[in-house]
Write a protein that holds these residues in place. Structure first.
Motif, PDB file in Angstrom:
ATOM      1  N   ILE A  75       0.857  -1.181   0.000  1.00  0.00           N
ATOM      2  CA  ILE A  75       0.000   0.000   0.000  1.00  0.00           C
ATOM      3  C   ILE A  75       0.892   1.228   0.000  1.00  0.00           C
ATOM      4  O   ILE A  75       1.711   1.422   0.890  1.00  0.00           O
ATOM      5  CB  ILE A  75      -0.958  -0.017   1.203  1.00  0.00           C
ATOM      6  CG1 ILE A  75      -1.838  -1.265   1.101  1.00  0.00           C
ATOM      7  CG2 ILE A  75      -1.791   1.245   1.233  1.00  0.00           C
ATOM      8  CD1 ILE A  75      -2.698  -1.537   2.268  1.00  0.00           C
ATOM      9  N   PHE A  76       0.740   2.037  -1.044  1.00  0.00           N
ATOM     10  CA  PHE A  76       1.558   3.223  -1.251  1.00  0.00           C
ATOM     11  C   PHE A  76       0.750   4.470  -0.966  1.00  0.00           C
ATOM     12  O   PHE A  76      -0.426   4.558  -1.309  1.00  0.00           O
ATOM     13  CB  PHE A  76       2.034   3.300  -2.708  1.00  0.00           C
ATOM     14  CG  PHE A  76       3.014   2.246  -3.087  1.00  0.00           C
ATOM     15  CD1 PHE A  76       4.370   2.471  -2.945  1.00  0.00           C
ATOM     16  CD2 PHE A  76       2.597   1.032  -3.602  1.00  0.00           C
ATOM     17  CE1 PHE A  76       5.285   1.507  -3.301  1.00  0.00           C
ATOM     18  CE2 PHE A  76       3.499   0.067  -3.963  1.00  0.00           C
ATOM     19  CZ  PHE A  76       4.851   0.300  -3.810  1.00  0.00           C
ATOM     20  N   THR A  77       1.391   5.464  -0.337  1.00  0.00           N
ATOM     21  CA  THR A  77       0.845   6.814  -0.279  1.00  0.00           C
ATOM     22  C   THR A  77       1.815   7.677  -1.084  1.00  0.00           C
ATOM     23  O   THR A  77       2.950   7.891  -0.675  1.00  0.00           O
ATOM     24  CB  THR A  77       0.734   7.323   1.169  1.00  0.00           C
ATOM     25  OG1 THR A  77       2.007   7.215   1.791  1.00  0.00           O
ATOM     26  CG2 THR A  77      -0.271   6.525   1.957  1.00  0.00           C
ATOM     27  N   LEU A  78       1.356   8.115  -2.247  1.00  0.00           N
ATOM     28  CA  LEU A  78       2.228   8.820  -3.191  1.00  0.00           C
ATOM     29  C   LEU A  78       1.736  10.224  -3.499  1.00  0.00           C
ATOM     30  O   LEU A  78       1.961  10.742  -4.587  1.00  0.00           O
ATOM     31  CB  LEU A  78       2.337   8.014  -4.494  1.00  0.00           C
ATOM     32  CG  LEU A  78       2.991   6.652  -4.377  1.00  0.00           C
ATOM     33  CD1 LEU A  78       2.915   5.921  -5.699  1.00  0.00           C
ATOM     34  CD2 LEU A  78       4.429   6.789  -3.933  1.00  0.00           C
ATOM     35  N   GLY A  79       1.067  10.838  -2.540  1.00  0.00           N
ATOM     36  CA  GLY A  79       0.643  12.222  -2.730  1.00  0.00           C
ATOM     37  C   GLY A  79      -0.718  12.364  -3.374  1.00  0.00           C
ATOM     38  O   GLY A  79      -1.156  13.484  -3.641  1.00  0.00           O
ATOM     39  N   PHE A  80      -1.407  11.276  -3.650  1.00  0.00           N
ATOM     40  CA  PHE A  80      -2.768  11.354  -4.172  1.00  0.00           C
ATOM     41  C   PHE A  80      -3.737  11.459  -3.010  1.00  0.00           C
ATOM     42  O   PHE A  80      -3.361  11.306  -1.847  1.00  0.00           O
ATOM     43  CB  PHE A  80      -3.102  10.106  -5.001  1.00  0.00           C
ATOM     44  CG  PHE A  80      -2.235   9.931  -6.215  1.00  0.00           C
ATOM     45  CD1 PHE A  80      -2.233  10.867  -7.238  1.00  0.00           C
ATOM     46  CD2 PHE A  80      -1.415   8.830  -6.335  1.00  0.00           C
ATOM     47  CE1 PHE A  80      -1.438  10.704  -8.348  1.00  0.00           C
ATOM     48  CE2 PHE A  80      -0.616   8.656  -7.446  1.00  0.00           C
ATOM     49  CZ  PHE A  80      -0.625   9.599  -8.454  1.00  0.00           C
ATOM     50  N   SER A  81      -5.007  11.701  -3.293  1.00  0.00           N
ATOM     51  CA  SER A  81      -6.004  11.780  -2.231  1.00  0.00           C
ATOM     52  C   SER A  81      -6.363  10.407  -1.688  1.00  0.00           C
ATOM     53  O   SER A  81      -7.011  10.299  -0.658  1.00  0.00           O
ATOM     54  CB  SER A  81      -7.269  12.459  -2.765  1.00  0.00           C
ATOM     55  OG  SER A  81      -7.805  11.704  -3.835  1.00  0.00           O
ATOM     56  N   HIS A  82      -5.932   9.362  -2.369  1.00  0.00           N
ATOM     57  CA  HIS A  82      -6.203   7.990  -1.940  1.00  0.00           C
ATOM     58  C   HIS A  82      -4.890   7.198  -1.934  1.00  0.00           C
ATOM     59  O   HIS A  82      -3.921   7.579  -2.570  1.00  0.00           O
ATOM     60  CB  HIS A  82      -7.204   7.330  -2.892  1.00  0.00           C
ATOM     61  CG  HIS A  82      -6.711   7.282  -4.308  1.00  0.00           C
ATOM     62  ND1 HIS A  82      -6.711   8.388  -5.135  1.00  0.00           N
ATOM     63  CD2 HIS A  82      -6.183   6.272  -5.031  1.00  0.00           C
ATOM     64  CE1 HIS A  82      -6.201   8.053  -6.309  1.00  0.00           C
ATOM     65  NE2 HIS A  82      -5.867   6.769  -6.278  1.00  0.00           N
ATOM     66  N   SER A  83      -4.891   6.109  -1.199  1.00  0.00           N
ATOM     67  CA  SER A  83      -3.709   5.244  -1.212  1.00  0.00           C
ATOM     68  C   SER A  83      -3.864   4.203  -2.319  1.00  0.00           C
ATOM     69  O   SER A  83      -4.969   3.855  -2.718  1.00  0.00           O
ATOM     70  CB  SER A  83      -3.513   4.577   0.142  1.00  0.00           C
ATOM     71  OG  SER A  83      -4.657   3.848   0.485  1.00  0.00           O
TER      72      SER A  83
END
Length: 163
Positions: free
Chosen positions: A91-99
């Motif tokens: 699971i990535f958090t890459l600066g989008f509003s969702h993961s």
């Protein structure tokens, strides 16, 4: 014309069945499609009809993969970019509003901390496709260099605004 003969390293087993070639070794199992049949004597292998150059390179790549294994490392460059593992998903958090959640393919092992990911597998094609699909979610930015980057990759950044 002499048939090309391939020599298998110690501990590597090779067999063909219904248009697929299976190569197994200490680092895993690799299979690929091939119309040729294997004829084997000891550690010598001959494919008849002869392998095309493409299939020949896949075969040698697979033998190297099951003996040594392949690894690719990625770095998450940027503020707030993180990764964590939940069951068999990254699971990535890459600066989008969702993961973003990505299934880890069978045959790929993952080691990581917050900013660095290391993938290891015997199948080089599978490994490259998986890392490229991860990298496609946040390709390196041309101004800051932020994004998902290979370890030794050099990202050339453009010059910012001029006054």
């Amino acid at each position: 014309m002499i048939a090309p003969v391939y020599r298998l390293p110690i501990g590597v087993n090779c067999l063909s069945n219904n248009g697929k070639v299976y190569i197994s070794g200490p680092c895993g199992v690799v299979d690929f499609d091939c119309v040729s049949k294997i004829y084997r004597k000891g550690n010598m292998v001959v494919f008849l009809p002869y392998l095309t150059p493409y299939c020949s390179s896949i075969f040698t790549q697979a033998v190297l993969g099951v003996v040594l294994g392949y690894s690719i490392e990625l770095i998450l460059k940027g503020i707030g970019y993180k990764v964590y593992k939940s069951k068999e998903k990254l699971i990535f958090t890459l600066g989008f509003s969702h993961s973003i959640s990505i299934d880890i393919p069978e045959g790929v092992s993952v080691r990581f901390n917050k900013k660095t990911l290391s993938f290891m597998s015997a199948n080089f094609g599978l490994l490259q496709n998986f890392t490229t699909s991860i990298r496609a979610y946040r390709f390196p930015d041309s101004y800051k260099g932020a994004g998902v980057v290979y370890v030794n990759e050099i990202v050339t950044c453009k010059e910012g605004k001029k006054n």
